[in-house]
Design an enzyme around this catalytic site. Structure first.
Site, mmCIF file in Angstrom:
data_model
loop_
_atom_site.group_PDB
_atom_site.id
_atom_site.type_symbol
_atom_site.label_atom_id
_atom_site.label_comp_id
_atom_site.label_asym_id
_atom_site.label_seq_id
_atom_site.Cartn_x
_atom_site.Cartn_y
_atom_site.Cartn_z
ATOM 1 N N ASP A 154 -32.908 158.715 64.826
ATOM 2 C CA ASP A 154 -32.884 159.949 65.618
ATOM 3 C C ASP A 154 -32.797 161.193 64.733
ATOM 4 O O ASP A 154 -32.081 161.225 63.746
ATOM 5 C CB ASP A 154 -31.715 159.962 66.600
ATOM 6 C CG ASP A 154 -31.739 161.214 67.449
ATOM 7 O OD1 ASP A 154 -32.736 161.426 68.147
ATOM 8 O OD2 ASP A 154 -30.786 162.010 67.374
ATOM 9 N N HIS A 181 -36.372 158.284 68.957
ATOM 10 C CA HIS A 181 -36.611 159.727 69.144
ATOM 11 C C HIS A 181 -38.118 159.905 68.972
ATOM 12 O O HIS A 181 -38.629 159.847 67.863
ATOM 13 C CB HIS A 181 -35.825 160.495 68.072
ATOM 14 C CG HIS A 181 -36.200 161.929 67.891
ATOM 15 N ND1 HIS A 181 -35.322 162.958 68.144
ATOM 16 C CD2 HIS A 181 -37.344 162.520 67.465
ATOM 17 C CE1 HIS A 181 -35.909 164.116 67.884
ATOM 18 N NE2 HIS A 181 -37.139 163.883 67.460
ATOM 19 N N HIS A 234 -33.784 160.808 74.986
ATOM 20 C CA HIS A 234 -34.033 162.146 75.549
ATOM 21 C C HIS A 234 -35.481 162.419 75.962
ATOM 22 O O HIS A 234 -36.132 163.297 75.419
ATOM 23 C CB HIS A 234 -33.542 163.250 74.614
ATOM 24 C CG HIS A 234 -33.914 163.111 73.154
ATOM 25 N ND1 HIS A 234 -35.178 162.825 72.714
ATOM 26 C CD2 HIS A 234 -33.160 163.235 72.028
ATOM 27 C CE1 HIS A 234 -35.189 162.783 71.395
ATOM 28 N NE2 HIS A 234 -33.968 163.021 70.956
ATOM 29 N N ASN A 282 -34.529 170.077 70.343
ATOM 30 C CA ASN A 282 -35.499 169.081 69.901
ATOM 31 C C ASN A 282 -35.226 167.800 70.679
ATOM 32 O O ASN A 282 -34.207 167.170 70.432
ATOM 33 C CB ASN A 282 -35.341 168.837 68.396
ATOM 34 C CG ASN A 282 -36.184 167.675 67.906
ATOM 35 O OD1 ASN A 282 -36.938 167.056 68.654
ATOM 36 N ND2 ASN A 282 -36.045 167.348 66.632
ATOM 37 N N ASP A 309 -26.904 163.947 73.655
ATOM 38 C CA ASP A 309 -27.478 164.489 72.406
ATOM 39 C C ASP A 309 -26.611 165.648 71.903
ATOM 40 O O ASP A 309 -27.121 166.663 71.432
ATOM 41 C CB ASP A 309 -28.936 164.935 72.616
ATOM 42 C CG ASP A 309 -29.663 165.178 71.285
ATOM 43 O OD1 ASP A 309 -29.077 164.925 70.213
ATOM 44 O OD2 ASP A 309 -30.819 165.633 71.329
ATOM 45 N N HIS A 313 -23.534 172.883 66.026
ATOM 46 C CA HIS A 313 -23.953 173.727 64.896
ATOM 47 C C HIS A 313 -23.003 174.911 64.797
ATOM 48 O O HIS A 313 -22.511 175.412 65.820
ATOM 49 C CB HIS A 313 -25.381 174.246 65.100
ATOM 50 C CG HIS A 313 -26.423 173.172 64.998
ATOM 51 N ND1 HIS A 313 -26.712 172.518 63.830
ATOM 52 C CD2 HIS A 313 -27.232 172.637 65.945
ATOM 53 C CE1 HIS A 313 -27.662 171.616 64.051
ATOM 54 N NE2 HIS A 313 -27.993 171.660 65.326
HETATM 55 ZN ZN ZN Z 1 -33.266 163.142 68.962
#
Ligand code: ZN
Length: 433
Positions: A154, A181, A234, A282, A309, A313
Protein backbone atom coordinates in the site's frame (compact mmCIF):
# COMPACT_ATOMS: atom_id res chain seq x y z
CA UNK A 1 -12.49 -9.16 39.33
CA UNK A 2 -15.50 -9.71 37.10
CA UNK A 3 -17.08 -6.93 35.03
CA UNK A 4 -20.80 -6.56 34.40
CA UNK A 5 -21.83 -4.46 31.40
CA UNK A 6 -25.41 -3.69 32.34
CA UNK A 7 -28.43 -2.78 30.21
CA UNK A 8 -26.55 -2.57 26.91
CA UNK A 9 -28.29 -2.82 23.55
CA UNK A 10 -26.25 -5.76 22.27
CA UNK A 11 -25.88 -6.30 18.51
CA UNK A 12 -24.30 -9.51 17.25
CA UNK A 13 -25.56 -10.67 13.84
CA UNK A 14 -23.46 -13.85 14.15
CA UNK A 15 -25.74 -15.04 16.93
CA UNK A 16 -28.87 -13.13 15.98
CA UNK A 17 -28.66 -10.95 19.09
CA UNK A 18 -30.40 -7.57 19.01
CA UNK A 19 -31.67 -6.85 22.50
CA UNK A 20 -31.07 -4.92 25.71
CA UNK A 21 -29.27 -7.25 28.08
CA UNK A 22 -26.29 -7.72 30.45
CA UNK A 23 -22.85 -9.11 29.64
CA UNK A 24 -20.62 -10.63 32.34
CA UNK A 25 -16.86 -10.69 31.61
CA UNK A 26 -14.02 -12.32 33.53
CA UNK A 27 -10.36 -13.01 32.65
CA UNK A 28 -10.83 -11.53 29.18
CA UNK A 29 -13.73 -13.78 28.25
CA UNK A 30 -17.50 -13.55 28.20
CA UNK A 31 -18.89 -15.62 31.09
CA UNK A 32 -22.57 -15.07 30.43
CA UNK A 33 -25.07 -12.95 28.46
CA UNK A 34 -28.60 -12.35 29.76
CA UNK A 35 -30.67 -10.61 32.42
CA UNK A 36 -30.79 -13.44 34.97
CA UNK A 37 -27.04 -13.98 35.36
CA UNK A 38 -25.71 -15.34 38.63
CA UNK A 39 -23.34 -12.62 39.82
CA UNK A 40 -20.07 -13.14 41.68
CA UNK A 41 -19.41 -11.20 44.90
CA UNK A 42 -16.50 -9.15 43.58
CA UNK A 43 -17.98 -7.25 40.71
CA UNK A 44 -17.39 -4.06 38.78
CA UNK A 45 -20.61 -2.77 37.22
CA UNK A 46 -20.71 -0.50 34.17
CA UNK A 47 -24.14 0.93 33.41
CA UNK A 48 -24.66 0.94 29.62
CA UNK A 49 -28.26 2.17 29.59
CA UNK A 50 -29.05 3.87 26.28
CA UNK A 51 -25.86 2.57 24.67
CA UNK A 52 -25.08 -0.05 22.03
CA UNK A 53 -22.50 -2.78 22.60
CA UNK A 54 -20.97 -4.41 19.52
CA UNK A 55 -18.03 -6.75 18.79
CA UNK A 56 -14.96 -4.49 18.78
CA UNK A 57 -14.28 -2.71 15.51
CA UNK A 58 -11.16 -3.54 13.47
CA UNK A 59 -9.54 -1.21 10.92
CA UNK A 60 -7.57 -3.13 8.28
CA UNK A 61 -5.93 -0.02 6.82
CA UNK A 62 -3.97 2.46 8.96
CA UNK A 63 -0.61 4.23 8.67
CA UNK A 64 1.31 4.62 11.94
CA UNK A 65 4.53 6.08 10.39
CA UNK A 66 6.64 4.12 12.86
CA UNK A 67 9.56 3.67 12.38
CA UNK A 68 10.92 6.68 10.58
CA UNK A 69 8.32 9.43 10.72
CA UNK A 70 7.21 9.40 14.33
CA UNK A 71 6.63 13.17 14.21
CA UNK A 72 3.42 12.32 12.27
CA UNK A 73 2.35 9.32 14.39
CA UNK A 74 3.99 6.49 16.28
CA UNK A 75 2.64 3.08 17.25
CA UNK A 76 1.45 4.29 20.64
CA UNK A 77 -0.27 7.51 19.49
CA UNK A 78 -1.83 5.50 16.66
CA UNK A 79 -3.15 2.89 19.10
CA UNK A 80 -4.59 5.66 21.26
CA UNK A 81 -6.30 7.26 18.26
CA UNK A 82 -7.75 3.84 17.39
CA UNK A 83 -9.12 3.32 20.90
CA UNK A 84 -10.59 6.84 20.89
CA UNK A 85 -12.36 6.06 17.61
CA UNK A 86 -13.84 2.85 19.02
CA UNK A 87 -11.44 0.33 17.45
CA UNK A 88 -10.08 -2.69 19.32
CA UNK A 89 -7.61 -3.71 16.61
CA UNK A 90 -5.78 -2.29 13.59
CA UNK A 91 -3.62 -3.39 10.66
CA UNK A 92 -0.78 -0.89 10.10
CA UNK A 93 0.53 -0.64 6.54
CA UNK A 94 4.16 -1.42 5.70
CA UNK A 95 5.19 1.90 4.07
CA UNK A 96 7.32 3.02 7.01
CA UNK A 97 11.01 4.04 6.85
CA UNK A 98 12.49 1.46 6.69
CA UNK A 99 9.71 -0.58 5.11
CA UNK A 100 8.23 -3.48 7.09
CA UNK A 101 9.56 -6.20 4.79
CA UNK A 102 11.36 -8.63 7.13
CA UNK A 103 10.46 -10.73 10.18
CA UNK A 104 12.66 -8.44 12.31
CA UNK A 105 10.53 -5.45 11.30
CA UNK A 106 7.32 -7.29 12.25
CA UNK A 107 8.93 -8.02 15.63
CA UNK A 108 9.84 -4.34 15.99
CA UNK A 109 6.20 -3.38 15.46
CA UNK A 110 4.93 -5.90 18.01
CA UNK A 111 7.53 -4.88 20.59
CA UNK A 112 6.77 -1.20 20.07
CA UNK A 113 3.07 -1.90 20.68
CA UNK A 114 3.99 -3.41 24.08
CA UNK A 115 0.62 -5.10 24.01
CA UNK A 116 -1.22 -6.02 27.17
CA UNK A 117 -4.95 -6.40 27.89
CA UNK A 118 -6.66 -3.04 27.49
CA UNK A 119 -4.45 -1.87 24.60
CA UNK A 120 -5.38 -1.78 20.94
CA UNK A 121 -4.43 -5.01 19.19
CA UNK A 122 -1.90 -4.73 16.38
CA UNK A 123 -2.37 -7.25 13.58
CA UNK A 124 0.93 -7.02 11.68
CA UNK A 125 1.13 -6.75 7.92
CA UNK A 126 4.23 -7.10 5.75
CA UNK A 127 5.25 -5.64 2.41
CA UNK A 128 4.84 -7.76 -0.71
CA UNK A 129 8.09 -6.54 -2.27
CA UNK A 130 11.41 -5.41 -0.80
CA UNK A 131 11.33 -1.71 0.03
CA UNK A 132 7.92 -1.48 -1.72
CA UNK A 133 9.96 -1.19 -4.91
CA UNK A 134 7.88 -3.73 -6.79
CA UNK A 135 10.98 -5.55 -8.08
CA UNK A 136 11.79 -8.39 -5.71
CA UNK A 137 9.75 -10.50 -3.27
CA UNK A 138 9.97 -9.43 0.38
CA UNK A 139 10.80 -12.02 3.08
CA UNK A 140 7.22 -13.26 3.16
CA UNK A 141 7.80 -16.58 4.98
CA UNK A 142 10.01 -14.86 7.55
CA UNK A 143 7.25 -12.31 8.19
CA UNK A 144 4.53 -14.95 8.53
CA UNK A 145 6.73 -16.75 11.07
CA UNK A 146 7.01 -13.47 13.02
CA UNK A 147 3.24 -12.97 13.02
CA UNK A 148 2.22 -11.24 9.78
CA UNK A 149 -1.45 -11.84 8.92
CA UNK A 150 -1.51 -10.23 5.46
CA UNK A 151 0.61 -8.52 2.80
CA UNK A 152 0.40 -5.19 1.02
CA UNK A 153 2.57 -2.69 -0.86
CA UNK A 154 0.00 0.00 0.00
CA UNK A 155 1.11 3.45 -1.02
CA UNK A 156 1.90 1.95 -4.42
CA UNK A 157 0.22 -0.49 -6.72
CA UNK A 158 2.61 -3.24 -7.82
CA UNK A 159 3.17 -2.01 -11.37
CA UNK A 160 4.60 -5.17 -12.91
CA UNK A 161 1.92 -7.81 -13.55
CA UNK A 162 4.43 -10.67 -13.41
CA UNK A 163 5.66 -9.47 -10.03
CA UNK A 164 2.10 -9.29 -8.73
CA UNK A 165 1.46 -12.83 -9.94
CA UNK A 166 4.54 -14.04 -8.05
CA UNK A 167 3.40 -12.21 -4.88
CA UNK A 168 0.00 -13.90 -5.09
CA UNK A 169 1.52 -17.36 -5.68
CA UNK A 170 3.67 -16.97 -2.54
CA UNK A 171 0.95 -15.42 -0.36
CA UNK A 172 -1.34 -18.28 -1.34
CA UNK A 173 1.17 -20.77 0.06
CA UNK A 174 0.86 -19.05 3.44
CA UNK A 175 -2.90 -18.72 3.10
CA UNK A 176 -2.50 -14.95 3.58
CA UNK A 177 -4.53 -12.32 1.71
CA UNK A 178 -2.87 -9.64 -0.42
CA UNK A 179 -4.29 -6.16 0.11
CA UNK A 180 -3.93 -4.23 -3.11
CA UNK A 181 -3.65 -0.47 -3.58
CA UNK A 182 -4.69 -0.36 -7.23
CA UNK A 183 -3.21 2.52 -9.24
CA UNK A 184 -1.40 2.26 -12.59
CA UNK A 185 1.24 4.93 -12.16
CA UNK A 186 1.74 5.44 -15.90
CA UNK A 187 -1.97 6.31 -16.27
CA UNK A 188 -2.29 8.29 -13.02
CA UNK A 189 0.86 10.30 -13.76
CA UNK A 190 1.26 13.38 -11.59
CA UNK A 191 -2.48 13.67 -10.86
CA UNK A 192 -3.60 15.31 -7.62
CA UNK A 193 -7.41 15.49 -8.00
CA UNK A 194 -10.04 13.51 -9.89
CA UNK A 195 -9.68 14.01 -13.65
CA UNK A 196 -12.77 15.76 -15.01
CA UNK A 197 -14.75 18.68 -13.65
CA UNK A 198 -12.56 19.10 -10.55
CA UNK A 199 -9.21 19.17 -12.35
CA UNK A 200 -10.58 21.69 -14.87
CA UNK A 201 -12.28 23.91 -12.28
CA UNK A 202 -9.27 23.94 -9.95
CA UNK A 203 -6.58 24.04 -12.62
CA UNK A 204 -4.85 20.99 -11.14
CA UNK A 205 -3.49 17.85 -12.79
CA UNK A 206 -6.15 15.17 -13.21
CA UNK A 207 -6.01 11.61 -11.83
CA UNK A 208 -8.30 9.46 -13.99
CA UNK A 209 -10.47 6.75 -12.48
CA UNK A 210 -9.16 4.51 -15.29
CA UNK A 211 -5.78 4.40 -13.50
CA UNK A 212 -7.47 2.61 -10.61
CA UNK A 213 -9.93 0.51 -12.58
CA UNK A 214 -7.38 -0.98 -14.98
CA UNK A 215 -5.30 -2.32 -12.09
CA UNK A 216 -8.39 -3.65 -10.28
CA UNK A 217 -9.24 -5.53 -13.51
CA UNK A 218 -5.70 -6.97 -13.64
CA UNK A 219 -5.70 -8.01 -9.98
CA UNK A 220 -9.10 -9.69 -10.31
CA UNK A 221 -7.74 -11.77 -13.19
CA UNK A 222 -4.60 -12.63 -11.20
CA UNK A 223 -6.75 -13.69 -8.22
CA UNK A 224 -8.67 -15.93 -10.62
CA UNK A 225 -5.41 -17.34 -11.99
CA UNK A 226 -3.61 -17.95 -8.67
CA UNK A 227 -6.52 -18.62 -6.32
CA UNK A 228 -4.99 -16.16 -3.83
CA UNK A 229 -7.37 -13.89 -1.92
CA UNK A 230 -6.98 -10.35 -3.30
CA UNK A 231 -8.51 -7.57 -1.25
CA UNK A 232 -8.99 -4.31 -3.17
CA UNK A 233 -8.13 -1.39 -0.91
CA UNK A 234 -10.02 1.91 -0.87
CA UNK A 235 -11.97 1.57 -4.11
CA UNK A 236 -13.56 4.82 -5.20
CA UNK A 237 -15.82 4.40 -8.24
CA UNK A 238 -19.15 2.87 -9.20
CA UNK A 239 -17.39 0.99 -12.01
CA UNK A 240 -14.86 -0.53 -9.62
CA UNK A 241 -17.74 -1.77 -7.44
CA UNK A 242 -19.33 -3.44 -10.48
CA UNK A 243 -16.09 -5.15 -11.43
CA UNK A 244 -15.56 -6.61 -7.95
CA UNK A 245 -19.21 -7.69 -7.67
CA UNK A 246 -19.04 -9.49 -11.04
CA UNK A 247 -15.81 -11.26 -10.05
CA UNK A 248 -17.30 -12.39 -6.74
CA UNK A 249 -20.34 -13.78 -8.54
CA UNK A 250 -17.95 -15.80 -10.71
CA UNK A 251 -16.29 -17.27 -7.62
CA UNK A 252 -13.05 -15.25 -7.76
CA UNK A 253 -11.54 -14.84 -4.24
CA UNK A 254 -11.80 -11.05 -4.10
CA UNK A 255 -13.11 -8.62 -1.45
CA UNK A 256 -12.97 -4.85 -1.12
CA UNK A 257 -13.03 -1.94 1.30
CA UNK A 258 -14.18 1.68 1.13
CA UNK A 259 -13.02 4.65 3.23
CA UNK A 260 -15.31 7.11 5.01
CA UNK A 261 -13.86 9.97 2.94
CA UNK A 262 -14.73 8.28 -0.34
CA UNK A 263 -18.22 7.52 1.00
CA UNK A 264 -19.03 11.00 2.25
CA UNK A 265 -16.84 13.53 0.39
CA UNK A 266 -16.36 14.21 -3.31
CA UNK A 267 -14.45 16.48 -5.70
CA UNK A 268 -17.00 19.31 -5.26
CA UNK A 269 -15.87 19.65 -1.63
CA UNK A 270 -12.47 20.95 -2.79
CA UNK A 271 -13.11 24.68 -3.02
CA UNK A 272 -11.20 27.10 -5.22
CA UNK A 273 -11.11 29.68 -2.42
CA UNK A 274 -9.19 27.42 -0.04
CA UNK A 275 -7.61 24.48 -1.90
CA UNK A 276 -7.74 22.58 1.41
CA UNK A 277 -4.96 20.00 1.31
CA UNK A 278 -6.78 17.89 3.91
CA UNK A 279 -8.94 16.88 0.92
CA UNK A 280 -5.93 15.73 -1.14
CA UNK A 281 -6.14 11.94 -1.18
CA UNK A 282 -4.60 8.90 -2.85
CA UNK A 283 -6.84 7.79 -4.53
CA UNK A 284 -8.57 11.17 -4.97
CA UNK A 285 -12.09 12.12 -3.99
CA UNK A 286 -14.31 11.23 -6.95
CA UNK A 287 -17.82 12.39 -7.87
CA UNK A 288 -21.14 12.81 -6.07
CA UNK A 289 -22.51 9.89 -8.14
CA UNK A 290 -19.65 7.71 -6.90
CA UNK A 291 -20.51 8.67 -3.28
CA UNK A 292 -24.04 7.40 -3.78
CA UNK A 293 -22.94 4.21 -5.55
CA UNK A 294 -20.38 3.42 -2.82
CA UNK A 295 -22.91 3.97 -0.04
CA UNK A 296 -25.46 1.72 -1.75
CA UNK A 297 -22.86 -1.00 -2.31
CA UNK A 298 -21.72 -0.88 1.32
CA UNK A 299 -25.30 -1.23 2.50
CA UNK A 300 -26.25 -4.09 0.14
CA UNK A 301 -23.03 -6.09 0.63
CA UNK A 302 -21.19 -5.54 -2.66
CA UNK A 303 -18.56 -3.68 -0.62
CA UNK A 304 -17.36 -5.89 2.22
CA UNK A 305 -16.01 -3.45 4.80
CA UNK A 306 -15.02 0.03 5.85
CA UNK A 307 -11.33 0.85 6.39
CA UNK A 308 -10.09 4.33 7.24
CA UNK A 309 -6.70 4.61 5.45
CA UNK A 310 -5.78 6.75 8.50
CA UNK A 311 -2.93 8.81 7.03
CA UNK A 312 -1.46 11.28 9.51
CA UNK A 313 0.70 14.17 8.29
CA UNK A 314 2.26 17.08 10.18
CA UNK A 315 0.74 20.56 9.89
CA UNK A 316 3.82 21.99 8.14
CA UNK A 317 3.52 19.32 5.43
CA UNK A 318 -0.18 19.87 4.79
CA UNK A 319 0.48 23.65 4.77
CA UNK A 320 2.26 23.27 1.41
CA UNK A 321 0.38 24.23 -1.73
CA UNK A 322 -1.99 21.63 -3.16
CA UNK A 323 0.46 20.22 -5.73
CA UNK A 324 3.17 19.63 -3.13
CA UNK A 325 1.27 18.59 0.02
CA UNK A 326 1.29 14.86 0.89
CA UNK A 327 -1.80 12.71 0.22
CA UNK A 328 -4.16 11.57 2.98
CA UNK A 329 -6.50 12.31 5.86
CA UNK A 330 -6.63 10.93 9.38
CA UNK A 331 -9.64 8.68 9.88
CA UNK A 332 -9.57 6.52 12.99
CA UNK A 333 -11.33 9.01 15.24
CA UNK A 334 -14.10 10.07 12.84
CA UNK A 335 -15.09 6.86 11.01
CA UNK A 336 -17.71 5.60 13.43
CA UNK A 337 -19.33 9.01 13.92
CA UNK A 338 -19.59 9.45 10.14
CA UNK A 339 -21.14 6.02 9.58
CA UNK A 340 -23.64 6.60 12.39
CA UNK A 341 -24.53 10.15 11.34
CA UNK A 342 -24.88 9.54 7.60
CA UNK A 343 -26.04 5.90 7.35
CA UNK A 344 -27.15 4.19 10.56
CA UNK A 345 -29.09 6.91 12.40
CA UNK A 346 -31.05 8.01 9.27
CA UNK A 347 -32.09 4.37 8.87
CA UNK A 348 -30.22 3.69 5.61
CA UNK A 349 -27.98 1.01 7.15
CA UNK A 350 -28.88 -1.37 9.97
CA UNK A 351 -26.87 -1.77 13.16
CA UNK A 352 -26.27 -5.38 12.12
CA UNK A 353 -24.73 -4.24 8.85
CA UNK A 354 -22.59 -1.71 10.74
CA UNK A 355 -21.17 -4.61 12.78
CA UNK A 356 -20.56 -6.66 9.63
CA UNK A 357 -18.59 -3.91 7.87
CA UNK A 358 -16.57 -2.70 10.87
CA UNK A 359 -16.02 -5.88 12.83
CA UNK A 360 -16.90 -9.23 11.24
CA UNK A 361 -15.64 -8.74 7.65
CA UNK A 362 -12.31 -7.15 8.74
CA UNK A 363 -11.55 -10.09 11.09
CA UNK A 364 -12.54 -12.58 8.40
CA UNK A 365 -10.18 -10.90 5.92
CA UNK A 366 -7.11 -11.19 8.15
CA UNK A 367 -8.09 -14.60 9.51
CA UNK A 368 -8.30 -13.78 13.21
CA UNK A 369 -10.84 -15.21 15.62
CA UNK A 370 -14.27 -13.55 15.51
CA UNK A 371 -15.58 -11.74 18.58
CA UNK A 372 -19.06 -12.83 19.57
CA UNK A 373 -21.47 -12.07 22.35
CA UNK A 374 -21.62 -15.62 23.66
CA UNK A 375 -20.05 -17.51 26.54
CA UNK A 376 -16.36 -18.18 25.98
CA UNK A 377 -15.76 -15.45 23.39
CA UNK A 378 -12.96 -12.89 23.76
CA UNK A 379 -14.21 -9.68 25.36
CA UNK A 380 -13.21 -7.08 22.73
CA UNK A 381 -16.08 -4.58 22.62
CA UNK A 382 -17.04 -1.16 21.38
CA UNK A 383 -19.70 0.67 23.37
CA UNK A 384 -21.50 3.44 21.51
CA UNK A 385 -23.61 6.38 22.62
CA UNK A 386 -25.88 6.90 19.57
CA UNK A 387 -27.15 10.28 20.77
CA UNK A 388 -23.91 12.02 21.65
CA UNK A 389 -23.58 15.11 19.45
CA UNK A 390 -20.06 16.37 18.79
CA UNK A 391 -18.00 18.50 16.45
CA UNK A 392 -14.84 17.26 14.72
CA UNK A 393 -12.08 19.44 16.19
CA UNK A 394 -8.30 19.29 16.22
CA UNK A 395 -8.17 19.48 20.03
CA UNK A 396 -10.31 16.37 20.33
CA UNK A 397 -7.85 14.05 18.55
CA UNK A 398 -5.47 11.60 20.24
CA UNK A 399 -3.64 11.19 16.93
CA UNK A 400 -0.37 13.15 16.75
CA UNK A 401 -1.58 14.66 13.46
CA UNK A 402 -4.66 16.80 12.90
CA UNK A 403 -5.13 16.57 9.13
CA UNK A 404 -8.75 15.48 9.08
CA UNK A 405 -10.85 16.09 5.98
CA UNK A 406 -13.87 16.35 8.30
CA UNK A 407 -12.78 19.21 10.60
CA UNK A 408 -15.76 21.34 11.60
CA UNK A 409 -18.39 18.70 10.78
CA UNK A 410 -21.11 18.13 13.33
CA UNK A 411 -21.72 14.45 13.99
CA UNK A 412 -24.06 12.40 16.15
CA UNK A 413 -22.96 9.21 17.87
CA UNK A 414 -19.55 8.00 18.95
CA UNK A 415 -17.79 5.34 21.01
CA UNK A 416 -17.63 6.08 24.72
CA UNK A 417 -15.99 2.88 25.98
CA UNK A 418 -13.77 0.25 24.44
CA UNK A 419 -12.70 -3.05 25.96
CA UNK A 420 -9.83 -5.21 24.74
CA UNK A 421 -9.43 -8.62 26.31
CA UNK A 422 -11.86 -7.57 29.03
CA UNK A 423 -9.99 -4.42 30.06
CA UNK A 424 -10.89 -0.84 29.20
CA UNK A 425 -8.81 0.93 26.56
CA UNK A 426 -11.28 3.82 26.71
CA UNK A 427 -13.61 4.72 29.56
CA UNK A 428 -16.25 7.47 29.30
CA UNK A 429 -14.48 8.93 26.27
CA UNK A 430 -11.02 8.95 27.86
CA UNK A 431 -8.29 6.62 26.57
CA UNK A 432 -6.74 4.71 29.46
CA UNK A 433 -3.20 4.04 28.21
ZN1 ZN B 1 -3.44 3.09 -0.39
Amino acid sequence: MALLLKNAHVIDPQNDIDEVTDVLVRDGLVVAVGTDIELPEKLLVKDCTGKYLIPGMVDVHVHFRDPGQEYKEDVLTGMRAAAHGGFTGVVPMANTRPVIDTGAMIEYLLEKAAWEPGRTRIYPLGACTKGLAGKELAEMGDMVAAGAVAFSDDGHGIQDGGMMRQVLDYAKMFDAPVLSHCQMEDIVGAGVVNEGVASTRLGLTGWPAAGEETQIARDIELARLTGCHVHIQHLTTARAVDMVARAKAEGVPVTCEVTPHHLFLNEDDIKADSYSTNLKMNPPLRTKEDNIALQEALIDGRIDMVATDHAPHAAHEKALEFNHAPFGTTGLETALGLLLTHLVLPGKMSWQRLVEVTSIAPRELIGVEQVELVEGSTADYTIIDPELAWTVEEDDFYSRSKNSAFLGQELTGRATDVFVDGYASMEDGVVTF
